[in-house]
Design a protein around this motif. Structure first.
Motif, PDB file in Angstrom:
ATOM      1  N   ARG A  74       9.370  26.829  15.775  1.00 39.18           N
ATOM      2  CA  ARG A  74      10.445  27.810  15.838  1.00 39.18           C
ATOM      3  C   ARG A  74      10.884  28.215  14.435  1.00 39.18           C
ATOM      4  N   PRO A  75      10.794  29.488  14.111  1.00 39.82           N
ATOM      5  CA  PRO A  75      11.188  29.936  12.785  1.00 39.82           C
ATOM      6  C   PRO A  75      12.705  30.008  12.657  1.00 39.82           C
ATOM      7  N   ARG A  76      13.226  29.416  11.604  1.00 36.89           N
ATOM      8  CA  ARG A  76      14.654  29.487  11.317  1.00 36.89           C
ATOM      9  C   ARG A  76      14.916  28.846   9.968  1.00 36.89           C
ATOM     10  N   GLY A  77      16.073  29.103   9.429  1.00 40.57           N
ATOM     11  CA  GLY A  77      16.522  28.462   8.207  1.00 40.57           C
ATOM     12  C   GLY A  77      15.740  28.847   6.974  1.00 40.57           C
ATOM     13  N   PRO A  78      16.186  28.371   5.803  1.00 36.11           N
ATOM     14  CA  PRO A  78      15.535  28.692   4.534  1.00 36.11           C
ATOM     15  C   PRO A  78      14.261  27.880   4.330  1.00 36.11           C
ATOM     16  N   ALA A  79      13.404  28.367   3.472  1.00 38.87           N
ATOM     17  CA  ALA A  79      12.171  27.663   3.133  1.00 38.87           C
ATOM     18  C   ALA A  79      12.489  26.418   2.317  1.00 38.87           C
ATOM     19  N   ALA A  80      11.591  25.468   2.340  1.00 41.53           N
ATOM     20  CA  ALA A  80      11.755  24.235   1.573  1.00 41.53           C
ATOM     21  C   ALA A  80      11.675  24.544   0.082  1.00 41.53           C
ATOM     22  N   ALA A  81      12.359  23.724  -0.721  1.00 40.44           N
ATOM     23  CA  ALA A  81      12.290  23.868  -2.169  1.00 40.44           C
ATOM     24  C   ALA A  81      10.863  23.550  -2.627  1.00 40.44           C
ATOM     25  N   ARG A  82      10.379  24.276  -3.606  1.00 40.22           N
ATOM     26  CA  ARG A  82       9.030  24.071  -4.119  1.00 40.22           C
ATOM     27  C   ARG A  82       8.973  22.773  -4.914  1.00 40.22           C
ATOM     28  N   ILE A  83       7.954  21.976  -4.649  1.00 38.42           N
ATOM     29  CA  ILE A  83       7.747  20.715  -5.356  1.00 38.42           C
ATOM     30  C   ILE A  83       6.658  20.948  -6.393  1.00 38.42           C
ATOM     31  N   THR A  84       6.959  20.631  -7.645  1.00 40.72           N
ATOM     32  CA  THR A  84       5.987  20.779  -8.719  1.00 40.72           C
ATOM     33  C   THR A  84       5.512  19.402  -9.161  1.00 40.72           C
ATOM     34  N   SER A  85       4.496  19.369  -9.987  1.00 42.52           N
ATOM     35  CA  SER A  85       3.950  18.117 -10.496  1.00 42.52           C
ATOM     36  C   SER A  85       5.002  17.302 -11.249  1.00 42.52           C
ATOM     37  N   ALA A  86       5.948  17.996 -11.887  1.00 48.75           N
ATOM     38  CA  ALA A  86       6.990  17.315 -12.661  1.00 48.75           C
ATOM     39  C   ALA A  86       8.228  16.966 -11.835  1.00 48.75           C
ATOM     40  N   PRO A 130      10.713  15.123  -9.169  1.00 52.01           N
ATOM     41  CA  PRO A 130      10.780  13.738  -8.676  1.00 52.01           C
ATOM     42  C   PRO A 130       9.998  13.652  -7.366  1.00 52.01           C
ATOM     43  N   CYS A 131       9.272  12.566  -7.164  1.00 54.17           N
ATOM     44  CA  CYS A 131       8.483  12.447  -5.942  1.00 54.17           C
ATOM     45  C   CYS A 131       9.414  12.288  -4.749  1.00 54.17           C
ATOM     46  N   PRO A 132       9.177  13.047  -3.679  1.00 50.09           N
ATOM     47  CA  PRO A 132      10.018  12.948  -2.489  1.00 50.09           C
ATOM     48  C   PRO A 132       9.985  11.573  -1.825  1.00 50.09           C
ATOM     49  N   CYS A 133       8.954  10.770  -2.100  1.00 52.85           N
ATOM     50  CA  CYS A 133       8.810   9.472  -1.430  1.00 52.85           C
ATOM     51  C   CYS A 133       9.868   8.467  -1.850  1.00 52.85           C
ATOM     52  N   GLY A 134      10.581   8.746  -2.939  1.00 54.44           N
ATOM     53  CA  GLY A 134      11.654   7.859  -3.369  1.00 54.44           C
ATOM     54  C   GLY A 134      11.298   6.910  -4.494  1.00 54.44           C
ATOM     55  N   LEU A 135      10.040   6.802  -4.857  1.00 60.38           N
ATOM     56  CA  LEU A 135       9.678   5.945  -5.981  1.00 60.38           C
ATOM     57  C   LEU A 135      10.055   6.657  -7.283  1.00 60.38           C
ATOM     58  N   PRO A 136      10.336   5.898  -8.339  1.00 62.86           N
ATOM     59  CA  PRO A 136      10.798   6.512  -9.596  1.00 62.86           C
ATOM     60  C   PRO A 136       9.647   7.072 -10.439  1.00 62.86           C
ATOM     61  N   ALA A 137       8.992   8.080  -9.938  1.00 61.08           N
ATOM     62  CA  ALA A 137       7.885   8.717 -10.657  1.00 61.08           C
ATOM     63  C   ALA A 137       7.870  10.195 -10.324  1.00 61.08           C
ATOM     64  N   ALA A 138       7.237  10.957 -11.198  1.00 61.05           N
ATOM     65  CA  ALA A 138       7.056  12.386 -10.928  1.00 61.05           C
ATOM     66  C   ALA A 138       6.040  12.551  -9.803  1.00 61.05           C
ATOM     67  N   TYR A 139       6.195  13.609  -9.031  1.00 61.02           N
ATOM     68  CA  TYR A 139       5.323  13.882  -7.887  1.00 61.02           C
ATOM     69  C   TYR A 139       3.844  13.849  -8.281  1.00 61.02           C
ATOM     70  N   GLY A 140       3.487  14.478  -9.393  1.00 64.96           N
ATOM     71  CA  GLY A 140       2.086  14.541  -9.809  1.00 64.96           C
ATOM     72  C   GLY A 140       1.481  13.183 -10.110  1.00 64.96           C
ATOM     73  N   GLU A 141       2.294  12.231 -10.570  1.00 60.05           N
ATOM     74  CA  GLU A 141       1.817  10.886 -10.886  1.00 60.05           C
ATOM     75  C   GLU A 141       1.936   9.944  -9.695  1.00 60.05           C
ATOM     76  N   CYS A 142       2.651  10.365  -8.676  1.00 64.38           N
ATOM     77  CA  CYS A 142       2.908   9.513  -7.513  1.00 64.38           C
ATOM     78  C   CYS A 142       2.104  10.054  -6.325  1.00 64.38           C
ATOM     79  N   CYS A 143       2.737  10.630  -5.366  1.00 61.95           N
ATOM     80  CA  CYS A 143       2.056  11.103  -4.150  1.00 61.95           C
ATOM     81  C   CYS A 143       1.201  12.340  -4.369  1.00 61.95           C
ATOM     82  N   GLY A 144       1.500  13.123  -5.391  1.00 63.13           N
ATOM     83  CA  GLY A 144       0.722  14.327  -5.664  1.00 63.13           C
ATOM     84  C   GLY A 144      -0.750  14.030  -5.906  1.00 63.13           C
ATOM     85  N   ARG A 145      -1.059  12.893  -6.513  1.00 67.01           N
ATOM     86  CA  ARG A 145      -2.468  12.543  -6.767  1.00 67.01           C
ATOM     87  C   ARG A 145      -3.200  12.220  -5.473  1.00 67.01           C
TER      88      ARG A 145
END
Length: 144
Positions: free
Chosen positions: A7-19, A21-36
């Motif tokens: 169902r379409p509604r609401g605003p789009a998610a914020a863009r996650i870049t390599s720099a 913070p990783c959404p997973c909660g670990l203290p690392a940048a996305y590119g060094e954490c889950c992004g890889r």
């Protein structure tokens, strides 16, 4: 996490870049954490790492990664993201097995999100197995 909707509604998610913070909660940048893991340059070494990377994939709306890390016997044909949902935090509550020495494992977690601005959470125990040498998600039991 097996949330599916179209169902379409609401605003789009914020863009996650390599720099970012990783959404997973670990203290690392996305590119060094889950992004890889998402890019395919590394594979999640444990069930917990796979669970965190799948949560981050929901936050980043990376359907290809979610499908790639889903066991072929339980994988849906596609993943739809609800535009009104924003994933806001992950708490890992328990893990069983799931290391380099195991072939199965579970991760119990609480994933926090907002649905059209209303806070909520998903409490689940996800099951993982090794498939062709890599950890994959199989099924889940909702804890609440």
């Amino acid at each position: 996490m097996s949330r599916r909707t179209s169902r379409p509604r609401g605003p789009a998610a914020a863009r996650i870049t390599s720099a970012s913070p990783c959404p997973c909660g670990l203290p690392a940048a996305y590119g060094e954490c889950c992004g890889r893991f998402h890019s395919g340059s590394a594979a999640a070494p444990t069930c917990e790492a796979l669970m965190r990377s799948r949560y981050a994939a929901f936050a980043a709306r990376d359907a290809a990664y979610l499908l790639r890390t889903w066991h072929p016997g339980t994988r849906p044909p596609g993943v739809d993201f609800d535009p009104g949902t924003r994933w806001t935090g992950l708490d890992i509550l328990d893990t069983t097995e799931g290391s380099a020495f195991h072939s199965t494992g579970t991760v119990t977690f609480r994933a926090h999100y907002t649905d059209d601005g209303r806070p909520d959470s998903l409490h689940e125990q996800s099951r993982f197995v090794r498939h062709e040498g890599a950890w994959v998600y199989t099924t889940a039991v909702f804890a609440d």
